[in-house]
Enzyme design. Structure first.
Site, PDB file in Angstrom:
ATOM      1  N   TRP A   1      -9.496   8.680  -4.245  1.00 21.33           N
ATOM      2  CA  TRP A   1      -8.347   9.301  -3.575  1.00 21.33           C
ATOM      3  C   TRP A   1      -7.113   9.111  -4.456  1.00 21.33           C
ATOM      4  CZ3 TRP A   1      -4.806   6.417   0.108  1.00 21.33           C
ATOM      5  CH2 TRP A   1      -3.884   7.277   0.713  1.00 21.33           C
TER       6      TRP A   1
ATOM      7  N   ASP B   1     -12.044   0.911   2.142  1.00 21.85           N
ATOM      8  CA  ASP B   1     -11.091   1.866   2.685  1.00 21.85           C
ATOM      9  C   ASP B   1     -11.874   2.740   3.666  1.00 21.85           C
ATOM     10  OD1 ASP B   1      -9.145   3.700   3.293  1.00 21.85           O
ATOM     11  OD2 ASP B   1      -8.848   4.425   1.248  1.00 21.85           O
TER      12      ASP B   1
ATOM     13  N   LYS C   1      -7.624  10.868  10.877  1.00 24.26           N
ATOM     14  CA  LYS C   1      -8.669  11.892  10.942  1.00 24.26           C
ATOM     15  C   LYS C   1      -9.445  11.840  12.252  1.00 24.26           C
ATOM     16  CE  LYS C   1      -7.765  12.975   6.603  1.00 24.26           C
ATOM     17  NZ  LYS C   1      -6.816  11.919   6.223  1.00 24.26           N
TER      18      LYS C   1
END
Length: 479
Positions: A207, A288, A324
């Site tokens: 990311w 993560d 999300k």
């Protein structure tokens, strides 16, 4: 304010000494001087000085060529040395998309869920939780530094399982933080302070904000191999070799599920091997977890990797986000969890995380924390949430299948596009390079990051054929 001085000349009557019988003191017409300029005195032999109404110093020189000399100074900003920052590689995509007037345009850059009509979606269970909060008349008082207690309990249980022994034994230090980014940043500050010699190793690619976070915290990092462009899959042997070669005691940043940007996850057997190597090298696993429940549709399945490491008795860092899976993008709700070897260690770690958070953002926001706590803490709403997550994950799976079908039907070259089906989560790594990605945008009005990543959450079934045409053209016709 710093100034840069320069001289200009202006037609005028012969200059004379101020106060002489020859004439009045010479003062320039203020209307002729730009607002951003200031008159300053000209120092030197033969100069008489006066002051205008604005407070500017005016210098008059005694010369016989009939011109009045004045020195002007331009105000220079103290920020003159601050350069323009480059646009964010992800958020900048949305800005470019908004400026495009073409009706066919697609925004596949930002990882945010959209409906089949490509509209933002607020979960029904979130609306219900907010209505409940309104009816209860919850106040807006400051939270403690560590956040809302009910949220911290719920998020740890959601991640590790409510019956996990590490929770019952008090081995988990949990701090509510500012979504995934804030949780990662807080952990990075902790690493920098208490493990100053340690290095973080991150996947290549990863990311885009991971590197920014560790750079900003002044934590050194390097990369381990992850993506194999030849197979558009996982370079597992390279990954293992690089983790083994890392200095003992390194922090290994791992994506708990739905790897961003590739969508390529290790298998359960591969996770076992990764845990073996990290344990042997006395590394610290740092997960993560941004997509729990949103990748497969199952909260438990998406937490497999984290729970595997914890079950082995390893100390673990885990950053969480609810952007999300609950669609709470703007609420900035997440947590940093540290699984420790003993309760007193967890207490000390938590105290230092709080100490770091206090000057960073003082305490976290309450609204999103209450939503999560209410949803997870109520059996009915919790069941509704899981159902909605399954539906969101299911829509993305359907889009993924449809895109694969369109590519296979339209591409007559014989290329194998099945890697798209082997990826998971909201993203797909197309294998397109920067030039090909530029063609997707410039010719086809498909906005995406330049590493070839597309967000399937921003794609509808109706647009799959159009996207397939764009990908095939870019792949085969652009070098």
């Amino acid at each position: 304010m710093a100034s840069a001085a320069f001289a200009v000349s202006s037609p005028a009557a012969p200059a004379v000494a101020a106060g002489s019988k020859a004439g009045p003191r010479a003062v320039p017409d203020r209307r002729s001087v730009p607002a951003h300029l200031r008159l300053v005195s000209v120092l030197g032999r033969g100069v008489n000085q006066g002051r205008s109404r604005t407070g500017c110093r005016v210098g008059i020189t005694r010369k016989n060529f009939g011109r009045v000399m004045m020195a002007l100074a331009v105000d220079v900003s103290r920020f003159e040395g601050v350069p323009m920052a480059p646009p964010d590689p992800i958020l900048g995509v949305s800005e470019a998309f908004k400026a495009d007037k073409n009706d066919l345009k697609l925004n596949l850059g930002v990882g945010a869920y959209r409906t089949e009509e490509l509209q933002p979606y607020v979960l029904n269970v979130v609306k219900k939780a907010e209505k409940l909060m309104l009816e209860k008349g919850d106040n807006k008082e400051y939270l403690p530094i560590e956040g809302l207690a009910a949220f911290n309990k719920a998020t740890a249980e959601l991640l590790l399982g409510a019956d996990n022994p590490v929770i019952k034994q008090g081995l988990v230090a949990t701090i509510q933080s500012l979504s995934g980014t804030g949780s990662l940043r807080l952990a990075a500050a902790f690493i920098q302070r208490y493990f100053p010699e340690a290095k973080v190793i991150i996947s290549s690619p990863t990311w885009g904000n991971h590197k920014n976070i560790f750079n900003d915290a002044r934590v050194p990092w390097s990369e381990y191999r992850y993506y194999d462009p030849k197979t558009v899959g996982l370079d597992f042997e390279g990954m293992i070799a690089d983790i083994e070669a890392a200095p003992e005691g390194s922090f290994v940043l791992l994506h708990g599920c739905a790897h961003n940007p590739t969508g390529i996850d290790p298998t359960p057997e591969q996770w076992e091997k990764i845990a073996d190597v990290i344990q042997e090298k006395k590394h610290m696993p740092f997960f993560d977890v941004a997509y729990q429940g949103f990748a497969s549709g199952s909260l438990d399945e998406d937490a497999f990797s984290v729970r595997l490491f914890v079950k082995r008795g390893m100390e673990v860092f885990v950053a969480q986000s609810y952007s999300k899976n609950l669609g709470l993008y703007s609420e900035r709700i997440g947590a940093i969890n540290v699984v420790c070897s003993a309760p007193d260690v967890a207490d000390r770690v938590k105290s230092q995380l709080k100490r770091l958070a206090r000057p960073m953002y003082s305490n976290p926001p309450i609204h999103g924390a209450r939503i999560v706590a209410n949803v997870v803490g109520d059996l009915t709403m919790f069941g509704e949430w899981k159902q909605e997550m399954e539906e969101m994950a299911g829509r993305i799976k359907n889009v993924r299948q449809k895109l694969y079908d369109s590519l296979s039907a339209k591409d007559q070259s014989g290329k194998d596009w099945s890697f798209i089906l082997r990826q998971i989560g909201m993203f797909s790594y197309t294998g397109l390079n920067k030039a090909q990605s530029d063609n997707m945008t410039d010719k086809w009005h498909v906005y995406m990051t330049k590493d070839g990543r597309i967000s399937l959450a921003g794609l509808s079934l109706a647009k799959c054929d159009y996207l397939a045409d764009a990908i095939i053209d870019s792949f085969h016709n652009v070098n």
